[in-house]
Design a protein around this motif. Sequence first.
Motif, PDB file in Angstrom:
ATOM      1  N   LEU A  22      -8.883  -2.027   1.213  1.00 36.36           N
ATOM      2  CA  LEU A  22      -7.811  -3.012   1.154  1.00 36.36           C
ATOM      3  C   LEU A  22      -8.237  -4.348   1.765  1.00 36.36           C
ATOM      4  O   LEU A  22      -7.970  -5.414   1.236  1.00 36.36           O
ATOM      5  N   SER A  23      -8.903  -4.289   2.924  1.00 33.29           N
ATOM      6  CA  SER A  23      -9.324  -5.548   3.537  1.00 33.29           C
ATOM      7  C   SER A  23     -10.610  -5.311   4.309  1.00 33.29           C
ATOM      8  O   SER A  23     -11.060  -4.175   4.473  1.00 33.29           O
ATOM      9  N   GLN A  71       0.806  -1.217   0.000  1.00 38.69           N
ATOM     10  CA  GLN A  71       0.000   0.000   0.000  1.00 38.69           C
ATOM     11  C   GLN A  71       0.842   1.272   0.000  1.00 38.69           C
ATOM     12  O   GLN A  71       0.619   2.186  -0.788  1.00 38.69           O
ATOM     13  N   THR A 109      -7.182 -11.071  -1.572  1.00 35.59           N
ATOM     14  CA  THR A 109      -8.033  -9.895  -1.647  1.00 35.59           C
ATOM     15  C   THR A 109      -9.345 -10.212  -0.930  1.00 35.59           C
ATOM     16  O   THR A 109      -9.532 -11.327  -0.460  1.00 35.59           O
ATOM     17  N   GLY A 120      -8.368   3.950  -0.683  1.00 37.58           N
ATOM     18  CA  GLY A 120      -7.499   2.801  -0.900  1.00 37.58           C
ATOM     19  C   GLY A 120      -7.280   1.992   0.363  1.00 37.58           C
ATOM     20  O   GLY A 120      -7.332   0.757   0.356  1.00 37.58           O
ATOM     21  N   ARG A 121      -7.076   2.697   1.494  1.00 38.20           N
ATOM     22  CA  ARG A 121      -6.903   1.983   2.760  1.00 38.20           C
ATOM     23  C   ARG A 121      -8.188   1.251   3.138  1.00 38.20           C
ATOM     24  O   ARG A 121      -8.155   0.116   3.610  1.00 38.20           O
ATOM     25  N   ARG A 180      -7.539  -8.065  -8.944  1.00 35.62           N
ATOM     26  CA  ARG A 180      -6.265  -8.496  -8.385  1.00 35.62           C
ATOM     27  C   ARG A 180      -5.640  -9.486  -9.361  1.00 35.62           C
ATOM     28  O   ARG A 180      -6.282 -10.454  -9.755  1.00 35.62           O
TER      29      ARG A 180
END
Lengths: 638, 315
Positions: B92-93, A325, B170, B88-89, B160
């Motif tokens: 991410l998960s 990231q 992902t 984006g953060r 991904r």
Amino acid sequence: MSVAERYEPTVDADAEEARQLRETWKSRSGLIGWLGETNHKKIASRYIVAAFVFFILGGLEAALLRFQLARPENGLMGPDLYNQVFTMHGSTMMFLFAVPIMEAVAMYMVPLMIGARAMAFPRLNAYSWYVYVIGGGLLYGAFFLNVGPDTGWFSYVPLSGPEFAPGKRVDIWAQMITFTELAALAAAVNQIATIFKYRAPGMSLSRMPLFVWSILITAFMIIFAMPAVMAASSLLALDRLVATHFFNPAEGGDALLWQHLFWFFGHPEVYIIFIPALGMVSTIVAAFTRRKVFGYTALVLSLVSTGFIGFGLWVHHMFATGLPQLGQSFFTAASMMIAIPSGVQIFCWIATLWSGRPRLAPPLLFVLGFVFIFVMGGLTGVMLASVPLDIQVHDTFFVVAHFHYVLIGGAVFPLLGAIFYWFPKMTGRLMSQRLGKWSFWITFVGFNLTFFPMHILGLNGMPRRIYTYRAETGWGDLNLLATAGALVMAFGLLLYLINALSSWRHGAWAGDDPWGGEGLEWSVSSPPPDYNFQHLPTVSSRAPMWEQGPDQPVVVGLRSDRREVLVTQLIDAEPDHRETLPDHAIAPLAVAIATGVTFVGVIFSPWAFPIGLLVTGIALVGWFWPRDESRELLEEQP
Amino acid sequence: MRDLHSALDAAGPQAGRIEDLWWIFFWICTTVFALVLIALLAAVLHRRREELRRVDGGERSLTRAVGGATAVSAVILIGLLIASVSTGRAVLSLPPSDALTIEVVGHQWWWEINYEDPVTSHRFSTANEIHIPVGRPIRVKTRSADVIHSFWVPNLHGKRDLIPGHPSETWLQADRAGVFRGPCAEFCGAQHANMHLLVVAEPPAAFEAWRQAQLQTAPPPATPLQQRGHAVFLSLPCPTCHTIAGTPAGGRVGPDLTHLASRRTLAAGALPNTKGYLGGWILDPQTQKPGTKMPPVAMQSDDLEALLSYLESLR
């Protein structure tokens, strides 16, 4: 040699000097003369013609792709042919058209713009062209024999590795890369030497035309970017030829290594194509607003910073690979920030248009079309810099739309404008303005019809590089629209081509300076004599044709009985010394053939390498064999 | 059908956040584009007063305008950068508690789907069709068996890449029931165009019922025709590549066929899963999907009839 304050030769002396220069610099006749040509304008013309031939071939391939995708489950092409055609289209446009055409225009114009009689390494120009043509011929020869590469212009491993791409297709692609990159490197080295050392006295770096700046920066980018892809293609060739496993994960190689090497070249490549176009835009804007471009320093700094930042973006082609990231954030930031220098340039041109008196001739129309298309492409580029948006639209038609907006809008439109602008200088005749305007508007409308719908297709989930899709995807209508648009665009480009070809023969005589341009290229006849300048000019302004009086001194004292040029100092272009350039020579062709045999030979056997090295070495001895003039010069020295 | 695979028709929290970000970018970029065009048109068309005709007329105000526009651009870009990084953060998960783990393996040109579970007997394999319960985070482990593929279900999340030698991970989650399509998004050779998977998001109870069915071995052939088809399957080269759990067929080269008839498509989305297409596919896959690794299998028509009858029973 000296810079004369007043040079008032008698008419007879002047005519005699011109006669002698003509004799010294003239091209040889016959086939051997043609093959041994080293004049920068002649080589550049051949380069331009070859690049446009490849542009036409690449365009025909694009038309085939569009026909195939016009309807769902279309049977025009099967996957094997389609994959070859899209690989050929991408490889042709990137390697055989976009970079070479910019190099070629620069090869023609730069010496004229900086007041030089020739480029620094005339033979290297010839070599560059031969290598380029051999590489392009290799690719198309293979394609017409149905062994064209089929793994994309990016040839990702392991799909392009020995296991998944047996046969010679990818080897041919890899060697074509090596050829064209070699040609580009040779041209870049030549440009840098010419721009640094051959500028007319007084043309300090701060007085250099913006187009020359853009070529200088591009040449440096080529020198730093191309070796990465040459290394990559050579490693791939080694993997395939002698099983080296650089990219084979099963043997400790790495598939991602290819992507890093390829995009470390591949992203700067975009700017290598685009920066010369920015130089063309500045040139055209100045000529057609009749004022110097606003913000010279800001424009130069923008070009330089684009050149640097352009090397810090390559990972944005790899956001979907799942890199960490934090690292991705840096590349996002760099990818967004490169919009700033581009923005500065757009703003400066708008300011120039605002404060000048625009004449809406075709070159300026192409520039206005460029601003429209390129700004949109730049803004979708900002979207693609964002990791979350990119992972949605990466490898979809959204990206196809984006890069056609930046490459066709950012490079082809300015190029068409610049060719229109410099056509009278190159041929002595004007292109038709009326046909020029028609071709602009049709191309512009066709372009947007073709590529705008692709944004929506990408967001609707249409991936790139698919040879077919099913009706229930709902992609059919927009694809049909895109295909229709492609036909319109092709018609516009055809008009441009017809205009160029007919004007070449029948156009109105242009005279030396039909546009009232600002640069030195307009001070010589159209087309320029083989030696460019009878008396090398001196420069005391950024716009010598506008701001220098008739009593501007010229350089006298260069010999006219051999190809003598004036070498000046790097920063201030103070006269430094004289140099004699080599005459026509067949050696560049011999070395190019030897190189070509080597590169093609290694597709089939590793033994081609040592043998080719030897043959090339022998040919190089011929190239560097001391010539009579240098001996003469040595004897002259005290 | 638009919602089959659209990045702007989000069905999960990640695609939803990305869609929000998209509209922020879209409106800002559209505004910037419009302003630039207006400035360009004004610059070309505005009426020129005499004093501007001087060659260097109005340099200072031009400098201010260009400087101001550049500063505004920089501020906008920094704003977009911040929005992008924070999205984006976030995507991410997902919270890993209660997550279901699925492994997706890319093959030329189909998707192997493995449902993981700490209990060995609760694991199973299927192909080209992923069922997930609505509202539950899914950890998707990805890898490739051959070349690079890319796993992408636009309605749920971005893509991904599946890179050989680089297994990755992902996350997905569906907030509403539906069938979403995922086309392979990295060029992977001849049949890149025909490499789709389906994600079937269904209520937890329906998902659980499906899971229980998938855990079963194949139902034994019930009718004489099916029995003959079973024998035909085992006598032909089919078992070399395909598995039917509960029978001797255990090949792992091609898709698992244990519950073939329960799936919506054949050949990774290339064909609808009907008896007619299945027969055509078995006899002549190279016409349906040129280049596929499945070889044509010749047989008598009554053998084919029996085989299809058996395969159709694999629910």
